[in-house]
Design a protein around this motif. Structure first.
Motif, PDB file in Angstrom:
ATOM      1  N   ALA A 146       0.827  -1.208   0.000  1.00 58.70           N
ATOM      2  CA  ALA A 146       0.000   0.000   0.000  1.00 58.70           C
ATOM      3  C   ALA A 146       0.862   1.258   0.000  1.00 58.70           C
ATOM      4  CB  ALA A 146      -0.929  -0.005   1.198  1.00 58.70           C
ATOM      5  N   SER A 147       2.033   1.191   0.624  1.00 60.04           N
ATOM      6  CA  SER A 147       2.917   2.359   0.654  1.00 60.04           C
ATOM      7  C   SER A 147       3.452   2.705  -0.732  1.00 60.04           C
ATOM      8  CB  SER A 147       4.075   2.121   1.626  1.00 60.04           C
ATOM      9  OG  SER A 147       5.006   1.187   1.118  1.00 60.04           O
ATOM     10  N   PHE A 148       3.333   1.780  -1.674  1.00 65.60           N
ATOM     11  CA  PHE A 148       3.702   2.029  -3.072  1.00 65.60           C
ATOM     12  C   PHE A 148       2.460   2.303  -3.925  1.00 65.60           C
ATOM     13  CE2 PHE A 148       7.469  -0.048  -1.500  1.00 65.60           C
ATOM     14  CZ  PHE A 148       8.505   0.530  -2.211  1.00 65.60           C
ATOM     15  N   GLY A 149       1.315   2.422  -3.291  1.00 61.29           N
ATOM     16  CA  GLY A 149       0.085   2.684  -4.022  1.00 61.29           C
ATOM     17  C   GLY A 149      -0.501   1.460  -4.691  1.00 61.29           C
ATOM     18  N   VAL A 150      -0.117   0.268  -4.220  1.00 63.19           N
ATOM     19  CA  VAL A 150      -0.603  -0.989  -4.792  1.00 63.19           C
ATOM     20  C   VAL A 150      -1.404  -1.715  -3.723  1.00 63.19           C
ATOM     21  CG1 VAL A 150       0.066  -3.235  -5.740  1.00 63.19           C
ATOM     22  CG2 VAL A 150       1.311  -1.162  -6.406  1.00 63.19           C
ATOM     23  N   SER A 151      -2.619  -2.116  -4.074  1.00 60.74           N
ATOM     24  CA  SER A 151      -3.520  -2.755  -3.125  1.00 60.74           C
ATOM     25  C   SER A 151      -3.477  -4.265  -3.287  1.00 60.74           C
ATOM     26  CB  SER A 151      -4.951  -2.247  -3.347  1.00 60.74           C
ATOM     27  OG  SER A 151      -5.856  -2.919  -2.498  1.00 60.74           O
ATOM     28  N   LEU A 156       7.725 -18.948   2.290  1.00 61.77           N
ATOM     29  CA  LEU A 156       8.938 -18.596   1.573  1.00 61.77           C
ATOM     30  C   LEU A 156       9.702 -17.531   2.352  1.00 61.77           C
ATOM     31  CD1 LEU A 156       7.566 -18.239  -2.083  1.00 61.77           C
ATOM     32  CD2 LEU A 156       8.681 -20.235  -1.053  1.00 61.77           C
ATOM     33  N   SER A 157      10.989 -17.367   2.035  1.00 62.42           N
ATOM     34  CA  SER A 157      11.719 -16.231   2.579  1.00 62.42           C
ATOM     35  C   SER A 157      11.019 -14.964   2.095  1.00 62.42           C
ATOM     36  CB  SER A 157      13.177 -16.251   2.128  1.00 62.42           C
ATOM     37  OG  SER A 157      13.268 -16.046   0.725  1.00 62.42           O
ATOM     38  N   LYS A 158      11.167 -13.883   2.848  1.00 63.42           N
ATOM     39  CA  LYS A 158      10.341 -12.704   2.587  1.00 63.42           C
ATOM     40  C   LYS A 158      10.658 -12.044   1.245  1.00 63.42           C
ATOM     41  CE  LYS A 158       8.287 -13.727   6.259  1.00 63.42           C
ATOM     42  NZ  LYS A 158       7.292 -14.803   6.082  1.00 63.42           N
ATOM     43  N   TRP A 159      11.897 -12.058   0.810  1.00 66.61           N
ATOM     44  CA  TRP A 159      12.206 -11.510  -0.517  1.00 66.61           C
ATOM     45  C   TRP A 159      11.496 -12.342  -1.586  1.00 66.61           C
ATOM     46  CZ3 TRP A 159      13.938 -12.368  -5.381  1.00 66.61           C
ATOM     47  CH2 TRP A 159      14.409 -11.267  -6.123  1.00 66.61           C
ATOM     48  N   ASP A 160      11.597 -13.657  -1.470  1.00 63.50           N
ATOM     49  CA  ASP A 160      10.936 -14.538  -2.432  1.00 63.50           C
ATOM     50  C   ASP A 160       9.415 -14.398  -2.357  1.00 63.50           C
ATOM     51  OD1 ASP A 160      13.340 -15.557  -3.370  1.00 63.50           O
ATOM     52  OD2 ASP A 160      13.352 -17.224  -1.946  1.00 63.50           O
ATOM     53  N   HIS A 161       8.901 -14.164  -1.157  1.00 60.35           N
ATOM     54  CA  HIS A 161       7.464 -13.960  -0.981  1.00 60.35           C
ATOM     55  C   HIS A 161       7.000 -12.735  -1.767  1.00 60.35           C
ATOM     56  CE1 HIS A 161       3.940 -14.382   2.018  1.00 60.35           C
ATOM     57  NE2 HIS A 161       3.567 -13.495   1.117  1.00 60.35           N
ATOM     58  N   ILE A 162       7.729 -11.636  -1.636  1.00 67.25           N
ATOM     59  CA  ILE A 162       7.389 -10.417  -2.375  1.00 67.25           C
ATOM     60  C   ILE A 162       7.504 -10.650  -3.874  1.00 67.25           C
ATOM     61  CG2 ILE A 162       8.119  -8.037  -2.833  1.00 67.25           C
ATOM     62  CD1 ILE A 162       8.997  -7.980   0.182  1.00 67.25           C
ATOM     63  N   TYR A 163       8.542 -11.359  -4.289  1.00 72.35           N
ATOM     64  CA  TYR A 163       8.716 -11.665  -5.713  1.00 72.35           C
ATOM     65  C   TYR A 163       7.500 -12.422  -6.246  1.00 72.35           C
ATOM     66  CZ  TYR A 163      10.542 -13.769  -9.984  1.00 72.35           C
ATOM     67  OH  TYR A 163      10.703 -14.181 -11.287  1.00 72.35           O
ATOM     68  N   GLN A 164       7.047 -13.430  -5.488  1.00 76.72           N
ATOM     69  CA  GLN A 164       5.905 -14.214  -5.942  1.00 76.72           C
ATOM     70  C   GLN A 164       4.629 -13.379  -5.978  1.00 76.72           C
ATOM     71  OE1 GLN A 164       5.754 -17.220  -7.277  1.00 76.72           O
ATOM     72  NE2 GLN A 164       7.975 -17.397  -7.119  1.00 76.72           N
ATOM     73  N   LEU A 165       4.450 -12.491  -5.028  1.00 76.15           N
ATOM     74  CA  LEU A 165       3.277 -11.615  -5.058  1.00 76.15           C
ATOM     75  C   LEU A 165       3.269 -10.761  -6.319  1.00 76.15           C
ATOM     76  CD1 LEU A 165       3.021 -10.452  -1.324  1.00 76.15           C
ATOM     77  CD2 LEU A 165       1.429 -11.953  -2.559  1.00 76.15           C
ATOM     78  N   LEU A 166       4.426 -10.298  -6.723  1.00 76.47           N
ATOM     79  CA  LEU A 166       4.514  -9.462  -7.924  1.00 76.47           C
ATOM     80  C   LEU A 166       4.296 -10.248  -9.211  1.00 76.47           C
ATOM     81  CD1 LEU A 166       7.436  -7.049  -6.973  1.00 76.47           C
ATOM     82  CD2 LEU A 166       5.023  -6.443  -7.302  1.00 76.47           C
ATOM     83  N   ASP A 191       1.658 -12.182  -9.433  1.00 76.70           N
ATOM     84  CA  ASP A 191       0.203 -12.216  -9.535  1.00 76.70           C
ATOM     85  C   ASP A 191      -0.245 -11.211 -10.594  1.00 76.70           C
ATOM     86  OD1 ASP A 191      -2.530 -10.927  -8.681  1.00 76.70           O
ATOM     87  OD2 ASP A 191      -2.499 -12.878  -7.670  1.00 76.70           O
ATOM     88  N   GLU A 192      -1.095 -11.632 -11.517  1.00 74.21           N
ATOM     89  CA  GLU A 192      -1.469 -10.784 -12.651  1.00 74.21           C
ATOM     90  C   GLU A 192      -2.104  -9.469 -12.208  1.00 74.21           C
ATOM     91  OE1 GLU A 192      -3.845 -12.741 -15.546  1.00 74.21           O
ATOM     92  OE2 GLU A 192      -2.342 -14.287 -16.000  1.00 74.21           O
ATOM     93  N   SER A 193      -2.988  -9.537 -11.207  1.00 76.18           N
ATOM     94  CA  SER A 193      -3.672  -8.319 -10.783  1.00 76.18           C
ATOM     95  C   SER A 193      -2.721  -7.360 -10.082  1.00 76.18           C
ATOM     96  CB  SER A 193      -4.852  -8.662  -9.867  1.00 76.18           C
ATOM     97  OG  SER A 193      -4.409  -9.225  -8.653  1.00 76.18           O
ATOM     98  N   ILE A 194      -1.780  -7.906  -9.318  1.00 75.53           N
ATOM     99  CA  ILE A 194      -0.814  -7.052  -8.627  1.00 75.53           C
ATOM    100  C   ILE A 194       0.176  -6.471  -9.624  1.00 75.53           C
ATOM    101  CG2 ILE A 194       1.019  -7.010  -6.889  1.00 75.53           C
ATOM    102  CD1 ILE A 194      -0.529  -9.249  -5.418  1.00 75.53           C
ATOM    103  N   ALA A 195       0.640  -7.299 -10.557  1.00 77.19           N
ATOM    104  CA  ALA A 195       1.578  -6.817 -11.585  1.00 77.19           C
ATOM    105  C   ALA A 195       0.931  -5.740 -12.450  1.00 77.19           C
ATOM    106  CB  ALA A 195       2.052  -7.988 -12.437  1.00 77.19           C
ATOM    107  N   PHE A 230       3.636   2.591 -12.261  1.00 76.36           N
ATOM    108  CA  PHE A 230       5.046   2.926 -12.484  1.00 76.36           C
ATOM    109  C   PHE A 230       5.481   2.831 -13.940  1.00 76.36           C
ATOM    110  CE2 PHE A 230       4.801   1.507  -8.039  1.00 76.36           C
ATOM    111  CZ  PHE A 230       5.284   2.644  -7.408  1.00 76.36           C
ATOM    112  N   GLY A 231       4.583   2.340 -14.809  1.00 83.92           N
ATOM    113  CA  GLY A 231       4.890   2.321 -16.231  1.00 83.92           C
ATOM    114  C   GLY A 231       5.803   1.214 -16.676  1.00 83.92           C
ATOM    115  N   HIS A 232       6.006   0.225 -15.829  1.00 89.42           N
ATOM    116  CA  HIS A 232       6.823  -0.930 -16.240  1.00 89.42           C
ATOM    117  C   HIS A 232       6.428  -2.142 -15.410  1.00 89.42           C
ATOM    118  CE1 HIS A 232       9.340  -0.860 -12.569  1.00 89.42           C
ATOM    119  NE2 HIS A 232       9.280   0.466 -12.681  1.00 89.42           N
ATOM    120  N   SER A 233       6.697  -3.311 -15.952  1.00 88.83           N
ATOM    121  CA  SER A 233       6.437  -4.548 -15.218  1.00 88.83           C
ATOM    122  C   SER A 233       7.397  -4.648 -14.035  1.00 88.83           C
ATOM    123  CB  SER A 233       6.622  -5.761 -16.136  1.00 88.83           C
ATOM    124  OG  SER A 233       5.698  -5.717 -17.207  1.00 88.83           O
ATOM    125  N   PRO A 234       6.941  -5.219 -12.938  1.00 87.08           N
ATOM    126  CA  PRO A 234       7.821  -5.308 -11.774  1.00 87.08           C
ATOM    127  C   PRO A 234       9.008  -6.224 -12.018  1.00 87.08           C
ATOM    128  CG  PRO A 234       5.779  -6.529 -11.402  1.00 87.08           C
ATOM    129  CD  PRO A 234       5.595  -5.776 -12.670  1.00 87.08           C
TER     130      PRO A 234
END
Length: 291
Positions: free
Chosen positions: A54-59, A71-81, A83-87, A94-98
């Motif tokens: 949310a701090s990046f404006g992404v819900s 998963l480790s937290k870095w890998d957890h964030i990577y996997q969340l990104l 997700d099609e709706s989050i990506a 931000f004008g680019h894919s994560p």
């Protein structure tokens, strides 16, 4: 309203009724942390993922945040990104894919938030303290590993220890060069640190699919925890107020998911572990292996 609770008295009773059980040839039990030993419902990381995005404006929803748990937290964030709706939200904002740099940015935002909050979720799950003592009384070694980074564990461990949860060994999700879950590396780090002579004499206890995979990949027995962990996701208050049929439905879904992941046994929480360990020990004495 659900009226079933795991009280400390039940925990003492559970441990005492199995105190004479034969656990040979088991040597060690290796636990996850959030949702397994502490933090009923695995709440500490979930809400922080939501707030960090949310701090990046992404819900993101709590359900999405729970998806890659274990998963480790870095890998957890990577996997969340991934997700099609989050990506798609990231692309729009931000004008680019994560990419990996974006994972780094969210991780850097996530870490201080998690460090600040994790201590609020350090309370032992009912039965954890008694079960650990029972294991020690039986002569078993107690290991642990977590998807939390070491900086987060450094905040959690002293408070958990003060409450009676103190395994013999702890390894964090960012400490091994080989990586974390679902690989076997943290579980095998426990084998080395605890001087266990046979991985097949170890039991990995976890509330997440990656945690079960970790134990299986290490060649261990695995026990999934349903009610207390990420897959059900109740807070204690939510659990106390939930209708029994809703609780049973959530638990059944969690059990099915953990069994599909390959868990040899699935129980509701750590309070139920002693009886399962006796069953595993009996299987081993009969010549069966955690294949």
């Amino acid at each position: 309203m659900n009226t079933t609770t795991h009280t400390e008295e039940q925990a003492v009773s559970k441990a005492s009724t199995t105190a004479t059980g034969d656990l040979s040839p088991l040597q060690a039990v290796i636990f996850d942390w959030a949702g397994t030993l502490v933090d009923f419902g695995s709440l500490a990381p979930t809400q922080i993922f939501v707030e960090a995005f949310a701090s990046f404006g992404v819900s993101i929803t709590l359900a999405q945040a729970r998806g890659p748990m274990g998963l480790s937290k870095w890998d957890h964030i990577y996997q969340l990104l991934q997700d099609e709706s989050i990506a798609a939200q990231w692309q729009t904002r931000f004008g680019h894919s994560p990419g990996n740099e974006d994972v780094d940015a969210i991780y850097a935002r996530f870490m201080p938030m998690q460090i600040a909050k994790v201590g609020e979720f350090s309370a032992p799950i009912d039965g954890a303290v008694q079960t650990l003592q029972w294991l020690r009384d039986q002569g078993l070694k107690i290991g642990s590993c977590s998807g939390y980074p070491r900086e987060v564990l450094n905040q959690l461990l002293p408070q958990a220890a003060a409450a009676g949860v103190q395994p013999d060994y702890v390894v964090a999700g960012d400490e091994l060069e080989a990586g974390g879950r679902p690989g076997p590396y943290m579980a095998l780090s426990n084998v080395l640190a605890l001087a266990v002579s046979d991985v097949r004499a170890c039991v990995k206890v976890d509330d997440t699919v990656p945690g079960i995979a970790e134990g299986l990949n290490a060649g261990m027995w695995t026990v999934g925890l349903s009610l207390s962990g990420n897959e059900v996701g109740y807070s204690l208050q939510e659990f106390a107020n939930a209708p029994e049929d809703e609780v049973n439905a959530r638990v059944a879904s969690a059990e099915a998911k953990l069994k599909k992941a390959g868990a040899h046994y699935v129980v509701r929480s750590v309070i139920d572990l002693p009886d399962v360990l006796q069953s595993i020990a009996a299987e081993m004495r009969a010549g069966r292996k955690p294949v």
